[in-house]
Design a protein around this motif. Structure first.
Motif, PDB file in Angstrom:
ATOM      1  N   HIS A 109      12.832   7.917  -0.636  1.00  0.00           N
ATOM      2  CA  HIS A 109      13.516   7.313  -1.782  1.00  0.00           C
ATOM      3  C   HIS A 109      14.954   7.831  -1.903  1.00  0.00           C
ATOM      4  O   HIS A 109      15.902   7.049  -2.035  1.00  0.00           O
ATOM      5  CB  HIS A 109      12.736   7.609  -3.057  1.00  0.00           C
ATOM      6  CG  HIS A 109      13.434   7.223  -4.320  1.00  0.00           C
ATOM      7  ND1 HIS A 109      13.866   5.940  -4.570  1.00  0.00           N
ATOM      8  CD2 HIS A 109      13.797   7.954  -5.423  1.00  0.00           C
ATOM      9  CE1 HIS A 109      14.453   5.888  -5.747  1.00  0.00           C
ATOM     10  NE2 HIS A 109      14.429   7.095  -6.285  1.00  0.00           N
ATOM     11  N   VAL A 110      15.117   9.144  -1.818  1.00  0.00           N
ATOM     12  CA  VAL A 110      16.443   9.745  -2.004  1.00  0.00           C
ATOM     13  C   VAL A 110      17.396   9.348  -0.880  1.00  0.00           C
ATOM     14  O   VAL A 110      18.574   9.049  -1.119  1.00  0.00           O
ATOM     15  CB  VAL A 110      16.328  11.285  -2.105  1.00  0.00           C
ATOM     16  CG1 VAL A 110      17.701  11.938  -2.096  1.00  0.00           C
ATOM     17  CG2 VAL A 110      15.569  11.684  -3.366  1.00  0.00           C
ATOM     18  N   MET A 111      16.889   9.323   0.351  1.00  0.00           N
ATOM     19  CA  MET A 111      17.745   9.057   1.501  1.00  0.00           C
ATOM     20  C   MET A 111      17.859   7.572   1.827  1.00  0.00           C
ATOM     21  O   MET A 111      18.537   7.194   2.788  1.00  0.00           O
ATOM     22  CB  MET A 111      17.228   9.818   2.727  1.00  0.00           C
ATOM     23  CG  MET A 111      17.173  11.335   2.548  1.00  0.00           C
ATOM     24  SD  MET A 111      18.786  12.056   2.176  1.00  0.00           S
ATOM     25  CE  MET A 111      19.680  11.685   3.670  1.00  0.00           C
ATOM     26  N   GLY A 112      17.186   6.738   1.067  1.00  0.00           N
ATOM     27  CA  GLY A 112      17.291   5.303   1.293  1.00  0.00           C
ATOM     28  C   GLY A 112      16.508   4.791   2.485  1.00  0.00           C
ATOM     29  O   GLY A 112      16.861   3.743   3.060  1.00  0.00           O
ATOM     30  N   PHE A 113      15.430   5.498   2.857  1.00  0.00           N
ATOM     31  CA  PHE A 113      14.623   5.080   4.000  1.00  0.00           C
ATOM     32  C   PHE A 113      13.577   4.031   3.616  1.00  0.00           C
ATOM     33  O   PHE A 113      12.855   3.539   4.482  1.00  0.00           O
ATOM     34  CB  PHE A 113      13.932   6.286   4.641  1.00  0.00           C
ATOM     35  CG  PHE A 113      14.883   7.296   5.227  1.00  0.00           C
ATOM     36  CD1 PHE A 113      16.131   6.917   5.676  1.00  0.00           C
ATOM     37  CD2 PHE A 113      14.517   8.628   5.337  1.00  0.00           C
ATOM     38  CE1 PHE A 113      17.013   7.843   6.214  1.00  0.00           C
ATOM     39  CE2 PHE A 113      15.396   9.567   5.869  1.00  0.00           C
ATOM     40  CZ  PHE A 113      16.639   9.168   6.313  1.00  0.00           C
ATOM     41  N   GLU A 117      11.662  -1.904  -3.750  1.00  0.00           N
ATOM     42  CA  GLU A 117      10.353  -2.538  -3.938  1.00  0.00           C
ATOM     43  C   GLU A 117       9.246  -1.661  -3.353  1.00  0.00           C
ATOM     44  O   GLU A 117       8.181  -1.498  -3.966  1.00  0.00           O
ATOM     45  CB  GLU A 117      10.322  -3.916  -3.272  1.00  0.00           C
ATOM     46  CG  GLU A 117      11.175  -4.981  -3.955  1.00  0.00           C
ATOM     47  CD  GLU A 117      12.677  -4.781  -3.700  1.00  0.00           C
ATOM     48  OE1 GLU A 117      13.047  -4.032  -2.762  1.00  0.00           O
ATOM     49  OE2 GLU A 117      13.477  -5.358  -4.476  1.00  0.00           O
ATOM     50  N   GLU A 118       9.483  -1.089  -2.169  1.00  0.00           N
ATOM     51  CA  GLU A 118       8.485  -0.202  -1.554  1.00  0.00           C
ATOM     52  C   GLU A 118       8.265   1.045  -2.405  1.00  0.00           C
ATOM     53  O   GLU A 118       7.138   1.509  -2.553  1.00  0.00           O
ATOM     54  CB  GLU A 118       8.936   0.186  -0.138  1.00  0.00           C
ATOM     55  CG  GLU A 118       8.851  -0.960   0.862  1.00  0.00           C
ATOM     56  CD  GLU A 118       9.504  -0.611   2.180  1.00  0.00           C
ATOM     57  OE1 GLU A 118       9.075  -1.149   3.210  1.00  0.00           O
ATOM     58  OE2 GLU A 118      10.468   0.202   2.194  1.00  0.00           O
ATOM     59  N   TYR A 119       9.346   1.582  -2.942  1.00  0.00           N
ATOM     60  CA  TYR A 119       9.254   2.768  -3.804  1.00  0.00           C
ATOM     61  C   TYR A 119       8.472   2.458  -5.079  1.00  0.00           C
ATOM     62  O   TYR A 119       7.565   3.209  -5.472  1.00  0.00           O
ATOM     63  CB  TYR A 119      10.668   3.246  -4.140  1.00  0.00           C
ATOM     64  CG  TYR A 119      10.739   4.323  -5.189  1.00  0.00           C
ATOM     65  CD1 TYR A 119      10.238   5.601  -4.947  1.00  0.00           C
ATOM     66  CD2 TYR A 119      11.343   4.070  -6.427  1.00  0.00           C
ATOM     67  CE1 TYR A 119      10.313   6.594  -5.917  1.00  0.00           C
ATOM     68  CE2 TYR A 119      11.433   5.062  -7.392  1.00  0.00           C
ATOM     69  CZ  TYR A 119      10.912   6.325  -7.136  1.00  0.00           C
ATOM     70  OH  TYR A 119      10.990   7.304  -8.091  1.00  0.00           O
ATOM     71  N   SER A 120       8.777   1.338  -5.712  1.00  0.00           N
ATOM     72  CA  SER A 120       8.072   0.949  -6.939  1.00  0.00           C
ATOM     73  C   SER A 120       6.608   0.691  -6.666  1.00  0.00           C
ATOM     74  O   SER A 120       5.733   1.068  -7.465  1.00  0.00           O
ATOM     75  CB  SER A 120       8.725  -0.307  -7.537  1.00  0.00           C
ATOM     76  OG  SER A 120      10.063  -0.058  -7.894  1.00  0.00           O
TER      77      SER A 120
END
Length: 263
Positions: A109-113, A117-120
């Motif tokens: 999440h922090v590094m934008g990997f 939508e995937e994070y949520s």
């Protein structure tokens, strides 16, 4: 801040707790239990050292470490939890996750990997996933190792100067220094969604590694209703008398004895 735990006190207590871990192992085998322990926290927070002390005297056939590498191209197309579910224990096993599915709530999440939508979706599905594990009888314990920015910096500097430990430093570790607040916010958000009654988080203050290991192992043992399983009495058999066997000449290569050169 509490005074650092003295080595003599630490070594005495860690050995006592490791003896209890062996009893826990035998109980897990005898009762067919399944135990999962998740180790999470910032880089250099002491997770690896704690895992090493937990497993030091345990059988690798019973207690194993799951430290998954980054996903392959194929795994990226799977359900996110799929490759972690494949590591879950069968009856009579303990699995210790050296980082886990929580990678998505942290570094990804922090590094934008991962996408938003995937994070949520992870924050929604993770409590469901863990409830399913617990409902199925898995004993799930989750530990967050908390380290201060000053102590993390000190540990990074030691690794940088130590050729035996420099491999522990990755570009991602160094990047985490400049994203301290981003990781703090990500951790706080993660806790809001995943600190659930069925699988709560337990925080380990780890600026003092010795205290952290003692406290974490003592807590783990206190949360599992294990008992000492009676062990069969064993006796070494007598060696039989020689029957005249003569070993043939060696055909293998014997390694050199380098100890003869040591002063």
């Amino acid at each position: 801040m509490a005074k650092k735990l003295q080595r003599e006190t630490y070594e005495r207590e860690i050995l006592r707790l490791q003896a209890e871990l062996v009893k826990l192992q035998e109980w897990v085998k005898a009762e067919g239990q399944r135990v999962v322990v998740v180790f999470e926290g910032r880089d250099a927070a002491g997770k690896g050292g704690a895992i090493k002390r937990v497993t030091e005297y345990l059988s690798p056939r019973v207690a194993r470490i799951a430290a998954l590498p980054k996903p392959t191209d194929r795994q990226r197309t799977e359900w996110y939890f799929q490759r972690y579910a494949a590591e879950l224990p069968a009856a009579g096993e303990i699995v210790l996750f050296d980082r886990s599915w929580y990678n998505r709530a942290g570094v990804e999440h922090v590094m934008g990997f991962c996408t938003h939508e995937e994070y949520s979706r992870f924050l929604h599905q993770c409590p469901i996933f863990e409830r399913l594990l617990v409902e199925d009888g898995i004993l799930l314990r989750k530990y967050w190792f908390s380290v201060s920015d000053a102590e993390q910096q000190k540990r990074f500097e030691k690794r940088l100067d130590d050729p035996m430990r420099r491999w522990k430093l990755s570009p991602m570790d160094l990047e985490s220094i400049t994203r301290w607040e981003d990781y703090s916010q990500a951790k706080d958000q993660m806790m809001v969604y995943t600190d659930i009654p069925e699988a709560p988080w337990f925080e380990v203050e780890s600026d003092d590694k010795r205290r952290a290991r003692i406290n974490m192992i003592a807590h783990l043992l206190s949360t599992i209703p294990y008992y000492e399983v009676p062990q069969p009495t064993l006796e070494l058999p007598k060696r039989p008398a020689p029957s005249g066997y003569v070993r043939p000449p060696r055909e293998t290569t014997v390694i050199p004895d380098v100890t003869g050169k040591m002063a």
